[in-house]
Design a protein around this motif. Sequence first.
Motif, PDB file in Angstrom:
ATOM      1  N   PHE A 154       0.267  -1.645  -0.258  1.00 31.88           N
ATOM      2  CA  PHE A 154       0.184   0.159   0.407  1.00 31.88           C
ATOM      3  C   PHE A 154       1.066   1.577  -0.132  1.00 31.88           C
ATOM      4  N   THR A 155       0.721   2.461  -0.419  1.00 27.12           N
ATOM      5  CA  THR A 155       0.877   3.567  -0.408  1.00 27.12           C
ATOM      6  C   THR A 155       0.285   4.594   0.616  1.00 27.12           C
ATOM      7  N   ALA A 156       0.890   5.525   1.210  1.00 26.30           N
ATOM      8  CA  ALA A 156       0.455   6.500   2.203  1.00 26.30           C
ATOM      9  C   ALA A 156       0.602   7.603   1.509  1.00 26.30           C
ATOM     10  N   LEU A 157      -0.713   8.293   2.609  1.00 21.73           N
ATOM     11  CA  LEU A 157      -0.584  10.595   2.269  1.00 21.73           C
ATOM     12  C   LEU A 157      -0.592  10.893   3.356  1.00 21.73           C
ATOM     13  N   TRP A 190       6.007   3.645   0.424  1.00 19.94           N
ATOM     14  CA  TRP A 190       4.909   2.604   0.032  1.00 19.94           C
ATOM     15  C   TRP A 190       5.642   1.557   0.790  1.00 19.94           C
ATOM     16  N   VAL A 191       5.272   0.382   0.713  1.00 17.19           N
ATOM     17  CA  VAL A 191       5.490  -0.182   1.878  1.00 17.19           C
ATOM     18  C   VAL A 191       4.746  -2.221   1.431  1.00 17.19           C
ATOM     19  N   PHE A 192       5.591  -2.586   1.327  1.00 15.31           N
ATOM     20  CA  PHE A 192       5.687  -3.776   0.455  1.00 15.31           C
ATOM     21  C   PHE A 192       5.809  -5.476   1.729  1.00 15.31           C
ATOM     22  N   ASP A 193       4.639  -6.387   1.147  1.00 14.15           N
ATOM     23  CA  ASP A 193       4.994  -6.981   2.274  1.00 14.15           C
ATOM     24  C   ASP A 193       5.847  -8.152   2.237  1.00 14.15           C
ATOM     25  N   ARG A 194       7.389  -8.682   2.363  1.00 16.24           N
ATOM     26  CA  ARG A 194       8.267  -8.838   1.448  1.00 16.24           C
ATOM     27  C   ARG A 194       8.552 -10.727   2.138  1.00 16.24           C
TER      28      ARG A 194
END
Length: 475
Positions: free
Chosen positions: A329-332, A338-342
């Motif tokens: 997802f990305t945040a405002l 941006w945050v990714f599940d790794r």
Amino acid sequence: MSSTGDASPDERERPVAVVVGGGLAGITAALALADGGMDVTLLEGRPRLGGLAFSFKRGDLTVDNGQHVYLRCCTAYRWFLDRIDGTSLAPVQERLDVPVLDAEKNRLGRLRRTALPVPLHLARSLATYPHLSLAERVNVGRAALALKGLDLADPALDERDFGSWLAEHGQSQRAIEALWDLVGIATLNAVAGEASLGLAAMVFKTGLLSDPGAADIGWARVPLGELHDTLARKALDSAGVRTELRTRVTSISRTDNGRWAVEVPEGPDSSGQILAADTVVLAVPQRETHDLLPDGALDDKARLLDIDTAPILNLHVVYDRKVLKQPFFTALGSPVQWVFDRTEASGLHASGPAGGQYLAVSQSAAQDEIDEPVAALRERYLPELERLLPAARGAKVHDFFVTRERTATFAPTPGVGALRPAARTGAPGLYVAGAWTATGWPATMESAVRSGVSAADAALATLGRPRGHLFREAA
Ligand SMILES: Cc1cc2nc3c(=O)[nH]c(=O)nc-3n(C[C@H](O)[C@H](O)[C@H](O)COP(=O)(O)OP(=O)(O)OC[C@H]3O[C@@H](n4cnc5c(N)ncnc54)[C@H](O)[C@@H]3O)c2cc1C
């Protein structure tokens, strides 16, 4: 120091090519030259291939130096994935779908597309995008149409910045933050006010206004090293390319018989050698290119040093439980971009806390934070992730670490287009490649692959060789 033979191309069966630099540009050039029937050696200074897009081990975890994504419109990188047999390991989402979380209002919106033709494919998403007012949404639509009308071949576009163009086209600060910069910072590695209008227009026209599926997002479900090192190496081996790692080239010079001498000095890992070649592709960053290019190869070599660089920072957090359900997802309204599940790609489940989750927070245009100590970043970002992700509030953090890429990309500043050289230099048989060369694309994997194809294509054309399985669109 050893030296290769110095027979002329007529006496030898196949002309000889040396590619310097084993990033995506160099790997591509080596594959394409070998596919075109040349005898190719690829020299890479580091102990692995992949350049700026690589993985490393941290205990049992396999970590990417930075989250990498590509878009369906990245046809050259998709060709590359196919060429190394990696397509199934880095799939593209079926349809563009980006969750956008407003931290201040705690409201989730989505940027999604439908199957309708351009520009209607984004109309519904824009009409219901909760992070902009109705007037802002209408204005965004107008600006998108104006952007679509820009002529990318017009060099004047590169001279001005995207931010002032957006303001001139009625875009509020909020619209810039919640839409234009949301996409632009991640793809250009600069905020709108510091990005060339030409490059920004290229990104938005190609990604959002060319084909309905163009901006669908793809990313590796395995560590980057499995693609850009392991699989790339396998493809190079089967194409007959000799790959030499830990081999740093220190000079390239013209020999008396019109060939090239590529020199690797003796060192701890290398016995030293001089390779003779008909063709050299120099696929290293701009500064190294400046140092290695013989005088006269470019009209004004010093201009390469004016191509600035920009950093990307990644924060890696391993939680003891699942805190994010979406793949990204990305945040405002938050320093988080941006945050990714790794989790799967890193192998966490095999080694880490049972049921744990590993997130990578990807921070582009990170000039202000790139040198901050880990403790300060931890103090800022862990509470911020808790604000965005309620499930993180009670979770234990097993690990927090940082990867810093200070020269992640070239800086896409206004005027940079005029500084980027084409593949063919003024020295016969010597070519340059790299994401920073004149591909028309920002510094991406797509640009790197395109540059490698262009260099190989120019070399093969000069030698009158067939183009093998070269990706067609790039040249
Ligand atoms: C953190 C981060 C995140 C990114 N995110 C994305 C993304 O999401 N999407 C995207 O498309 N792109 C992204 N990029 C950009 C992308 O990784 C690069 O544009 C691309 O990998 C550049 O490839 P290249 O081959 O042009 O150059 P490089 O990768 O820089 O390769 C050059 C190679 O030359 C070698 N070399 C240098 N000097 C010598 C010498 N003298 N002798 C021998 N070898 C030498 C180097 O070791 C290196 O391996 C990101 C980059 C970073 C760092």
